[in-house]
Design an enzyme around this catalytic site. Structure first.
Site, PDB file in Angstrom:
ATOM      1  N   SER A   1      -4.605   4.328  10.633  1.00  0.00           N
ATOM      2  CA  SER A   1      -3.907   3.591   9.573  1.00  0.00           C
ATOM      3  C   SER A   1      -4.916   2.900   8.666  1.00  0.00           C
ATOM      4  CB  SER A   1      -2.940   2.577  10.180  1.00  0.00           C
ATOM      5  OG  SER A   1      -3.660   1.561  10.827  1.00  0.00           O
TER       6      SER A   1
ATOM      7  N   ARG B   1      -4.750   3.981   4.841  1.00  0.00           N
ATOM      8  CA  ARG B   1      -4.268   2.973   3.894  1.00  0.00           C
ATOM      9  C   ARG B   1      -5.175   2.926   2.668  1.00  0.00           C
ATOM     10  NH1 ARG B   1      -4.634  -0.904   6.902  1.00  0.00           N
ATOM     11  NH2 ARG B   1      -2.507  -0.895   7.687  1.00  0.00           N
TER      12      ARG B   1
ATOM     13  N   ASN C   1      -4.029   4.394  -1.079  1.00  0.00           N
ATOM     14  CA  ASN C   1      -3.969   3.514  -2.253  1.00  0.00           C
ATOM     15  C   ASN C   1      -4.867   4.008  -3.370  1.00  0.00           C
ATOM     16  OD1 ASN C   1      -2.357   0.858  -2.064  1.00  0.00           O
ATOM     17  ND2 ASN C   1      -3.114   1.223   0.001  1.00  0.00           N
TER      18      ASN C   1
END
Lengths: 314, 156
Positions: A237, A241, A245
């Site tokens: 994660s 992440r 983004n």
């Protein structure tokens, strides 16, 4: 801006392809139709070639910018550290001290154990990831075009086959690579702080624990499954992440860049869009660098937590 | 999006930069910052202490001034008392000396008077005898009459 010979799709694809250097197997038919007699290390000329290289390939552009920006960080901060004096800090020194002070207080809030490595690591992550993210604010075509035409002028290569991605954090390898390093440190500090047995216990006797060994023994597989997933989910994660983004941000910049080519109105509209998104993105890149840093520190803290504290966490 | 060697490369790079930062950047910067913090703390503490010292010194100066005033007043008081005492003593001494001188003078006078009386007494008897001799002209027993005259003179 999309060239005449390029469709929007190929333009996007071109921008999302890294400059891959890897090994192509013998008998491989290249994009231009030539067939390789023997396995060769070469630069991929198309996304398909890059994909066919498999694991044994390296993204030269990602590594270049990643190492370059990391060295920029080291150089800037080392210079500041060497020149630092206890007098009134001025200019760049006070800026560096502002960052160091900010990181130090953040780490002290999150990480409650003694470890000489965590705070410098947090500083490195924050500044380095921020610099890598910052490349996202350079207009999407500048560096790729300059590089493609520079290379083609020097080596005669077809500029359409020269790929160049300037934002390392939009490369999954880069973000997962850092997450992997963080994961390795998590395992290392877990074993170091709790011992191998303690770490294994943590993985197998939580969250379900009755205190009676003949029941616990049947709970071990179930516990291990849950804990292993929780453990592996952390670095995954963490890496995804940051990648997600930045990849999304880059994608929007590319889409806006396409709109520049659609007439006068498109040009003006895209100008405003570009500016708005860039301003918003300043927030995103800083926030993502901060999140990566804080989560790394939190994970380090979890690795240092001994069993009793760990229980209360769940 | 291909997973490849870049992953490992980035991991190694990560460790290298973290190591560099841990070795050469973080301790130096944080050391300087903490040292400055201590310096500022020491400076502030020094200023506070100086302020306190100043207050203390002012208080002490005031106390000393008051003490000095008190002492001066005491000294003046003492001096006044001593002056009065000296004057009194001087008066006393003068009076005693006067008395003594008066007494001596009186005694001398008394002595002189006695001596004059003695002389006069002696002369009176002679004078009386000489007078009586002249008056009685002759045949007067000088011895018998002089005894009588002496008695008369003693009564004088």
């Amino acid at each position: 801006m999309a060239g005449e010979s390029q469709t929007a799709t190929s333009y996007i694809q071109h921008h999302l392809q890294n400059l891959a250097y890897g090994k192509l197997p013998a008998g491989y038919t290249r994009t231009d139709g030539t067939v390789l007699n023997e396995s060769t290390w070469t630069i991929a000329h198309s996304p398909k070639e890059a994909a066919d290289m498999g694991f044994w390939a390296i993204h030269l552009d990602s590594m270049f910018w990643s190492i370059g920006l990391g060295m920029l960080f080291c150089w800037l901060f080392y210079r500041a550290a060497r020149k630092a004096s206890t007098g009134v800090p001025t200019g760049f020194q006070s800026f560096v001290e502002l960052i160091v002070g900010f990181i130090d207080s953040t780490v002290k809030d999150v990480f409650l154990h003694r470890n000489k490595m965590v705070a410098p690591m947090a500083l490195t992550i924050f500044v380095w990831v921020f610099l890598m993210n910052l490349m996202d604010l350079v207009p999407v075509d500048w560096l790729p075009l300059a590089f493609a035409h520079g290379t083609s002028a020097l080596t005669g290569a077809d500029p359409h086959h020269v790929y160049f991605k300037v934002v390392p954090t939009t490369d999954l390898n880069i973000t997962l690579g850092m997450a992997l390093a963080v994961f390795a440190l998590m395992i290392f500090f877990s074993v170091k702080e709790k011992g191998l047995l303690g770490f294994v216990k943590e993985l197998t006797l939580h969250p379900f624990h009755t205190g009676k060994w003949f029941i616990d023994i049947f709970l071990i597989p179930f516990n291990f499954l849950l804990e292993a997933v929780a453990l592996i989910a952390k670095p995954i994660s963490l890496g995804l992440r940051l990648f997600g983004n930045l990849y999304a941000g880059e994608m929007i910049f590319i889409l806006i860049a396409i709109v520049f080519g659609v007439g006068v109105l498109g040009f003006i509209g895209a100008g405003f869009l570009q500016m708005g998104w860039a301003i918003f993105h300043i927030l995103v890149i800083t926030l993502q660098a901060f999140v990566f840093m804080v989560l790394t520190t939190v994970y380090m803290g979890m690795a240092h937590d001994v069993e009793d504290e760990h229980k209360t966490d769940h | 999006m291909n997973i490849n060697l870049t992953l490992i490369g980035q991991s190694i790079t990560f460790f290298a930069f973290v190591w560099f930062c841990m070795k050469f950047v973080w301790p130096a910067l944080l050391g300087v910052m903490q040292e400055r913090e201590q310096k500022i703390a020491a400076g502030l503490e020094g200023a506070e202490r100086a302020q306190k010292d100043l207050e203390l010194a002012q208080k002490r100066a005031g106390e000393q001034l008051r003490e000095a005033k008190e002492q001066a007043a005491e000294i003046i008081d003492g001096a006044n008392k001593r002056a009065i005492q000296i004057v009194d003593e001087a008066k006393e001494a003068a009076r005693a000396e006067g008395d003594r001188l008066k007494a001596a003078a009186e005694a001398e006078i008394a002595q002189e008077v006695n001596r004059a009386k003695e002389q006069l007494r002696a002369k009176v008897s002679t004078l009386a005898i000489a007078g009586a001799e002249k008056i009685l002209a002759k045949n007067i027993d000088a011895a018998a009459h002089s005894e009588m005259i002496d008695k008369l003179a003693a009564e004088l």
